[in-house]
Design a protein around this motif. Structure first.
Motif, PDB file in Angstrom:
ATOM      1  N   ALA A  74       0.887  -1.267  -0.116  1.00 15.63           N
ATOM      2  CA  ALA A  74      -0.077   0.021   0.064  1.00 15.63           C
ATOM      3  C   ALA A  74       0.804   1.188   0.093  1.00 15.63           C
ATOM      4  O   ALA A  74       0.452   2.077  -0.817  1.00 15.63           O
ATOM      5  N   ILE A  78       2.187   1.819  -3.569  1.00 15.95           N
ATOM      6  CA  ILE A  78       1.290   2.404  -4.226  1.00 15.95           C
ATOM      7  C   ILE A  78       1.259   3.570  -4.124  1.00 15.95           C
ATOM      8  O   ILE A  78       1.070   4.590  -5.077  1.00 15.95           O
ATOM      9  N   LEU A  84      -1.506  -2.960  -7.191  1.00 14.14           N
ATOM     10  CA  LEU A  84      -2.939  -3.383  -7.124  1.00 14.14           C
ATOM     11  C   LEU A  84      -2.926  -4.695  -7.187  1.00 14.14           C
ATOM     12  O   LEU A  84      -3.522  -5.675  -6.457  1.00 14.14           O
ATOM     13  N   HIS A  85      -2.293  -5.315  -8.115  1.00 15.35           N
ATOM     14  CA  HIS A  85      -2.358  -6.976  -8.225  1.00 15.35           C
ATOM     15  C   HIS A  85      -1.434  -7.619  -7.350  1.00 15.35           C
ATOM     16  O   HIS A  85      -2.250  -8.614  -6.582  1.00 15.35           O
ATOM     17  N   LEU A  89      -1.405  -6.633  -4.160  1.00 16.80           N
ATOM     18  CA  LEU A  89      -2.282  -6.415  -2.939  1.00 16.80           C
ATOM     19  C   LEU A  89      -3.526  -7.143  -3.025  1.00 16.80           C
ATOM     20  O   LEU A  89      -4.079  -7.889  -2.186  1.00 16.80           O
TER      21      LEU A  89
END
Length: 188
Positions: free
Chosen positions: A100, A103, A151-152, A154
């Motif tokens: 996170a 990101i 995101l992948h 995560l």
């Protein structure tokens, strides 16, 4: 449903990674060719004024594209000896927080890269006369791709049953008891 979403994101990430690899290879090949030509022309003919500029910009492209590829493969430097001593649930929380934070960093980097490109718009390079925005467009592109990869990662961290190589809870218990060799393939 979750499995289909994760598989779709994985397929998109794999395709993007293949394209990024091809572009990075072309940038490396261009950089090597430009530097070799510069050496050859400097020794035997007259120096090429554009070759140093081209190789510098190819290095910028190669750096950002290489960082993207390294992030996807989990090849960036990490210090995990302390985290490895913690219980699995805490390790997963730390990995989730790390992804996170990554990101967030990539989003901030993309915002600053876009601001920089906007600030430099209208300018061209000294020798090649290329728009500066074209030269530095690799920065927001790479950050956007790393956001997608994050995101992948995560999603894979939140739903570990969909990670590549995952063989289920029974296999995990067998690995812990020494009955089965190997383990789960973990995303960074």
């Amino acid at each position: 449903m979750t499995g289909k979403i994760i598989s779709g994101v994985d397929a998109v990430c794999s395709r993007i990674d293949a394209v990024v690899g091809i572009i990075a290879f072309c940038a490396l090949l261009t950089m090597i060719t430009a530097i070799s030509m510069q050496i050859l022309f400097r020794v035997y003919f007259q120096a090429l004024p554009w070759s140093e500029e081209l190789s510098r910009y190819m290095l910028v492209w190669l750096t950002f594209l290489g960082a993207t590829m390294a992030y996807r493969r989990g090849l960036h430097i990490t210090v995990t000896f302390v985290v490895g001593l913690l219980p699995e649930i805490v390790r997963r929380l730390i990995r989730t927080a790390t992804i996170a934070a990554s990101i967030f960093f990539f989003a901030a980097g993309m915002w600053y890269a876009l601001s920089y490109i906007e600030f430099q718009s209208g300018q061209v390079t000294a020798s090649l006369r290329l728009p500066i925005s074209l030269v530095y467009s690799v920065m927001p592109f790479s950050f956007a791709v790393m956001i997608l990869y994050g995101l992948h990662a995560l999603l894979l961290e939140m739903f570990p049953g969909h990670q590549p190589g995952y063989r289920g809870k029974r296999a995990e218990r067998q690995v812990q008891n020494g009955q089965l060799q190997g383990g789960n393939k973990q995303w960074p």
